[in-house]
Design a protein around this motif. Sequence first.
Motif, PDB file in Angstrom:
ATOM      1  N   LEU A 176       1.271   0.863  -7.895  1.00  0.00           N
ATOM      2  CA  LEU A 176      -0.029   0.004  -8.560  1.00  0.00           C
ATOM      3  C   LEU A 176      -0.238  -1.122  -7.516  1.00  0.00           C
ATOM      4  CD1 LEU A 176      -0.003  -0.610 -12.247  1.00  0.00           C
ATOM      5  CD2 LEU A 176      -1.300   1.048 -11.050  1.00  0.00           C
ATOM      6  N   PRO A 177      -1.448  -1.611  -7.137  1.00  0.00           N
ATOM      7  CA  PRO A 177      -1.779  -2.694  -6.398  1.00  0.00           C
ATOM      8  C   PRO A 177      -1.265  -3.853  -6.975  1.00  0.00           C
ATOM      9  CG  PRO A 177      -3.644  -1.658  -6.462  1.00  0.00           C
ATOM     10  CD  PRO A 177      -2.693  -0.900  -7.440  1.00  0.00           C
ATOM     11  N   HIS A 178      -0.898  -5.015  -6.328  1.00  0.00           N
ATOM     12  CA  HIS A 178      -0.205  -6.123  -6.762  1.00  0.00           C
ATOM     13  C   HIS A 178      -0.711  -6.745  -7.942  1.00  0.00           C
ATOM     14  CE1 HIS A 178       2.250  -9.831  -6.690  1.00  0.00           C
ATOM     15  NE2 HIS A 178       1.083 -10.531  -6.698  1.00  0.00           N
ATOM     16  N   VAL A 179      -2.000  -6.825  -8.130  1.00  0.00           N
ATOM     17  CA  VAL A 179      -2.741  -7.792  -9.057  1.00  0.00           C
ATOM     18  C   VAL A 179      -2.652  -6.838 -10.505  1.00  0.00           C
ATOM     19  CG1 VAL A 179      -4.259  -8.947  -7.632  1.00  0.00           C
ATOM     20  CG2 VAL A 179      -5.164  -6.669  -8.487  1.00  0.00           C
ATOM     21  N   PHE A 180      -2.663  -5.685 -10.386  1.00  0.00           N
ATOM     22  CA  PHE A 180      -2.416  -4.844 -11.706  1.00  0.00           C
ATOM     23  C   PHE A 180      -1.095  -4.980 -12.272  1.00  0.00           C
ATOM     24  CE2 PHE A 180      -6.385  -3.075  -9.760  1.00  0.00           C
ATOM     25  CZ  PHE A 180      -7.096  -3.205 -10.916  1.00  0.00           C
ATOM     26  N   SER A 181      -0.138  -4.928 -11.150  1.00  0.00           N
ATOM     27  CA  SER A 181       1.346  -5.045 -11.467  1.00  0.00           C
ATOM     28  C   SER A 181       1.611  -6.373 -12.149  1.00  0.00           C
ATOM     29  CB  SER A 181       2.124  -4.792 -10.127  1.00  0.00           C
ATOM     30  OG  SER A 181       2.617  -3.517 -10.083  1.00  0.00           O
TER      31      SER A 181
ATOM     32  N   ILE B  97      -9.271 -18.238 -10.024  1.00  0.00           N
ATOM     33  CA  ILE B  97      -8.665 -16.966  -9.458  1.00  0.00           C
ATOM     34  C   ILE B  97      -7.363 -17.014  -8.899  1.00  0.00           C
ATOM     35  CG2 ILE B  97      -9.342 -15.621  -7.520  1.00  0.00           C
ATOM     36  CD1 ILE B  97     -12.243 -16.211  -8.024  1.00  0.00           C
ATOM     37  N   LEU B  98      -6.477 -16.177  -9.349  1.00  0.00           N
ATOM     38  CA  LEU B  98      -5.090 -16.512  -8.856  1.00  0.00           C
ATOM     39  C   LEU B  98      -4.663 -15.651  -7.649  1.00  0.00           C
ATOM     40  CD1 LEU B  98      -3.292 -16.001 -12.404  1.00  0.00           C
ATOM     41  CD2 LEU B  98      -3.900 -17.903 -11.180  1.00  0.00           C
ATOM     42  N   ALA B  99      -5.563 -14.593  -7.330  1.00  0.00           N
ATOM     43  CA  ALA B  99      -5.449 -13.806  -6.212  1.00  0.00           C
ATOM     44  C   ALA B  99      -6.773 -12.907  -5.931  1.00  0.00           C
ATOM     45  CB  ALA B  99      -4.313 -12.688  -6.242  1.00  0.00           C
ATOM     46  N   ALA B 100      -7.107 -12.813  -4.641  1.00  0.00           N
ATOM     47  CA  ALA B 100      -8.343 -12.117  -4.585  1.00  0.00           C
ATOM     48  C   ALA B 100      -7.967 -11.469  -2.852  1.00  0.00           C
ATOM     49  CB  ALA B 100      -9.525 -12.580  -4.568  1.00  0.00           C
ATOM     50  N   ASP B 101      -8.098 -10.176  -2.832  1.00  0.00           N
ATOM     51  CA  ASP B 101      -7.809  -9.447  -1.516  1.00  0.00           C
ATOM     52  C   ASP B 101      -8.641  -7.960  -1.527  1.00  0.00           C
ATOM     53  OD1 ASP B 101      -6.095  -8.018  -2.724  1.00  0.00           O
ATOM     54  OD2 ASP B 101      -4.506  -9.109  -2.118  1.00  0.00           O
ATOM     55  N   ARG B 102      -8.265  -7.281  -0.605  1.00  0.00           N
ATOM     56  CA  ARG B 102      -9.228  -6.000  -0.527  1.00  0.00           C
ATOM     57  C   ARG B 102      -8.512  -5.192  -1.952  1.00  0.00           C
ATOM     58  NH1 ARG B 102      -8.302  -3.453   5.114  1.00  0.00           N
ATOM     59  NH2 ARG B 102      -7.037  -5.224   5.224  1.00  0.00           N
ATOM     60  N   GLU B 103      -7.566  -5.348  -2.323  1.00  0.00           N
ATOM     61  CA  GLU B 103      -6.901  -4.403  -3.417  1.00  0.00           C
ATOM     62  C   GLU B 103      -7.328  -4.815  -4.806  1.00  0.00           C
ATOM     63  OE1 GLU B 103      -2.831  -6.611  -4.042  1.00  0.00           O
ATOM     64  OE2 GLU B 103      -2.615  -4.689  -3.378  1.00  0.00           O
TER      65      GLU B 103
ATOM     66  N   PHE C 183       7.716   8.197  -6.343  1.00  0.00           N
ATOM     67  CA  PHE C 183       8.886   7.164  -6.781  1.00  0.00           C
ATOM     68  C   PHE C 183       9.856   6.834  -5.751  1.00  0.00           C
ATOM     69  CE2 PHE C 183       9.083   6.861 -11.488  1.00  0.00           C
ATOM     70  CZ  PHE C 183       7.968   7.663 -11.962  1.00  0.00           C
ATOM     71  N   LEU C 184       9.864   7.663  -4.849  1.00  0.00           N
ATOM     72  CA  LEU C 184      10.735   7.152  -3.674  1.00  0.00           C
ATOM     73  C   LEU C 184      10.210   6.914  -2.394  1.00  0.00           C
ATOM     74  CD1 LEU C 184      13.281  10.093  -4.173  1.00  0.00           C
ATOM     75  CD2 LEU C 184      13.604   7.995  -5.291  1.00  0.00           C
ATOM     76  N   GLU C 185       9.002   7.103  -2.327  1.00  0.00           N
ATOM     77  CA  GLU C 185       8.385   6.943  -0.996  1.00  0.00           C
ATOM     78  C   GLU C 185       7.425   6.096  -0.876  1.00  0.00           C
ATOM     79  OE1 GLU C 185       7.930  10.937   1.017  1.00  0.00           O
ATOM     80  OE2 GLU C 185       9.867  11.597   0.209  1.00  0.00           O
ATOM     81  N   GLU C 186       6.264   6.646  -0.734  1.00  0.00           N
ATOM     82  CA  GLU C 186       4.966   5.690  -0.619  1.00  0.00           C
ATOM     83  C   GLU C 186       4.944   4.681  -1.500  1.00  0.00           C
ATOM     84  OE1 GLU C 186       1.478   7.966  -0.169  1.00  0.00           O
ATOM     85  OE2 GLU C 186       2.403   9.376   1.150  1.00  0.00           O
ATOM     86  N   LEU C 187       4.441   3.474  -0.937  1.00  0.00           N
ATOM     87  CA  LEU C 187       3.987   2.363  -1.889  1.00  0.00           C
ATOM     88  C   LEU C 187       2.800   1.945  -1.601  1.00  0.00           C
ATOM     89  CD1 LEU C 187       7.384   0.398  -1.202  1.00  0.00           C
ATOM     90  CD2 LEU C 187       6.846   1.292  -3.421  1.00  0.00           C
ATOM     91  N   THR C 188       1.863   1.397  -2.586  1.00  0.00           N
ATOM     92  CA  THR C 188       0.736   0.620  -2.169  1.00  0.00           C
ATOM     93  C   THR C 188       1.119  -0.609  -1.644  1.00  0.00           C
ATOM     94  OG1 THR C 188       0.675  -0.324  -4.433  1.00  0.00           O
ATOM     95  CG2 THR C 188      -0.499   1.699  -4.068  1.00  0.00           C
ATOM     96  N   HIS C 189       0.314  -1.016  -0.835  1.00  0.00           N
ATOM     97  CA  HIS C 189       0.583  -2.502  -0.345  1.00  0.00           C
ATOM     98  C   HIS C 189      -0.612  -3.012   0.218  1.00  0.00           C
ATOM     99  CE1 HIS C 189       0.826  -0.712   3.740  1.00  0.00           C
ATOM    100  NE2 HIS C 189       1.773   0.100   3.014  1.00  0.00           N
ATOM    101  N   SER C 190      -0.792  -4.119   0.381  1.00  0.00           N
ATOM    102  CA  SER C 190      -1.986  -4.913   0.520  1.00  0.00           C
ATOM    103  C   SER C 190      -2.891  -4.543   1.655  1.00  0.00           C
ATOM    104  CB  SER C 190      -1.709  -6.406   0.542  1.00  0.00           C
ATOM    105  OG  SER C 190      -0.833  -6.781   1.523  1.00  0.00           O
ATOM    106  N   GLU C 191      -2.218  -3.952   2.679  1.00  0.00           N
ATOM    107  CA  GLU C 191      -3.070  -3.283   3.693  1.00  0.00           C
ATOM    108  C   GLU C 191      -3.877  -2.293   3.428  1.00  0.00           C
ATOM    109  OE1 GLU C 191       0.082  -4.165   4.033  1.00  0.00           O
ATOM    110  OE2 GLU C 191       0.164  -5.860   5.323  1.00  0.00           O
ATOM    111  N   ILE C 192      -3.405  -1.418   2.479  1.00  0.00           N
ATOM    112  CA  ILE C 192      -4.213  -0.293   2.157  1.00  0.00           C
ATOM    113  C   ILE C 192      -5.017  -0.578   0.633  1.00  0.00           C
ATOM    114  CG2 ILE C 192      -2.973   1.465   3.412  1.00  0.00           C
ATOM    115  CD1 ILE C 192      -1.684   2.376   0.464  1.00  0.00           C
ATOM    116  N   SER C 193      -5.100  -0.913   0.902  1.00  0.00           N
ATOM    117  CA  SER C 193      -6.169  -1.173  -0.227  1.00  0.00           C
ATOM    118  C   SER C 193      -5.454  -2.376  -1.282  1.00  0.00           C
ATOM    119  CB  SER C 193      -5.725  -0.208  -1.383  1.00  0.00           C
ATOM    120  OG  SER C 193      -4.700  -0.280  -2.197  1.00  0.00           O
TER     121      SER C 193
END
Lengths: 211, 232
Positions: free
Chosen positions: A21-26, A116-122, B191-201
């Motif tokens: 999950l993207p950070h904001v949803f987490s 707004i606590l966070a805002a980015d492309r995700e 569960f073990l590999e890819e992670l979402t991170h801010s760069e991709i989306s």
Amino acid sequence: MTVISHHIGETLIAAHVAGQLPHVFSVVVAAHISVCDECRARAEAAEALGGALIEGIRPATLSVAARDRVMAALDDDAPEPAPIPRSGIFPAPVMQAMGGKPPHWRMLGGGVRQQILAADREGSLRLLYIPPGLAVPEHGHRGLELTMVLQGSFSDSEGRFAAGDVEVAGGELDHQPIAGPDGPCICLAATDAPLRFHALLPRLLQPLFRI
Amino acid sequence: MRILPMSLECPLVDPVGLADAPLHAGLLPVLSDRAAAGHGAPMEQERGVQETVSEQTLWLLAVRDQRDRQAFARLFDHFAPRIKAMLLRGGLRDGMAEDVVQDVMLAVWRKADQFDPHRAPASAWIYRIARNRQIDLARRRPAPLPEVLDEPPETEPDAAQILALEQETTRLKAALQALSPEQTRTIEQAFLEELTHSEISQQTGLPLGTIKSRIRLGLDRLRKELADLKRE
């Protein structure tokens, strides 16, 4: 204590545990798990799956030096940094997103406030403060939207959401949440992420998004 | 009734492991007695299902309660190479993966007081620490962590509960093993590999016993979910 009646589904919890999950949803999921034993149990079950996968992985070769360094470091009593604690209505993960500070509201008119606590492309993460009986402003959600109530309540076509509850909405849910009469409603909303899931996850998410 | 292949079984506790965990050695006869008497463990007749707590969990308990370095060394030898494998599959370079493994294992040592075998086998608890560290690095910001659940002070270990959780995990492993290689690959990727991170989306007022039984319920549902996948 509050009884939680709207939870986060297993798949979203598993996606959170697996780092999908993207950070904001987490942040919203972690905040909800902080107050919901049922979803905590779902998260811990998903962690057990992760543990089972780690048990089955082919081990990599590790240098002897790495082992020696760790064994030698056991005496350094560098404590783990203490996490920012919960404060009032704000669970610890929300306080972390707020940088440990009390909310710094911006007026949106009509008594509605937001931060707004966070805002980015995700996606974006915000706190909303809605006076009793007023409509939650349209904050637009083309993708997934998670809204957790921290104080008070709101109601829409999906039901009534009180403190601790999370509304999970897909893109096409046309809802107009109205804050309950029982005092100002404060919620945490994560919106607008172009989510990309692994093959397993969309299948499990179908009931969630009604696709 | 499925008979697990030997390779899927959690290793049974060996006498050496017992000697390393003097306080918890007392737990084991209880477990065996209960299993023999038909208490607590619902699947004790099922062949291939472990009848004792895994040695990894006992090692972690010895670390938690006795700060046992030898037990920690065993945990390290078992999990560190697996965590490194996960980090490598997640895209870290070798040197970086070694650094992160050391971080993770030191966190295991320092946070051991938070380990509750009623709620997680050692592998699940260590997975959480390792995965969160991996998420921190990929996103370059700390992963949001739920508040730690406040335990009621010094509850007696419930051997049947611990064993039942581990048995459920063993059955989950069997369900994983039954998937096609492609399906396994998908789950491993997530569960073990890819992670979402801010760069991709608090506490909800539910007794802790409830959360414990719900973890097993969750595991059971996951296992069925995996079984459904297999049928597709």
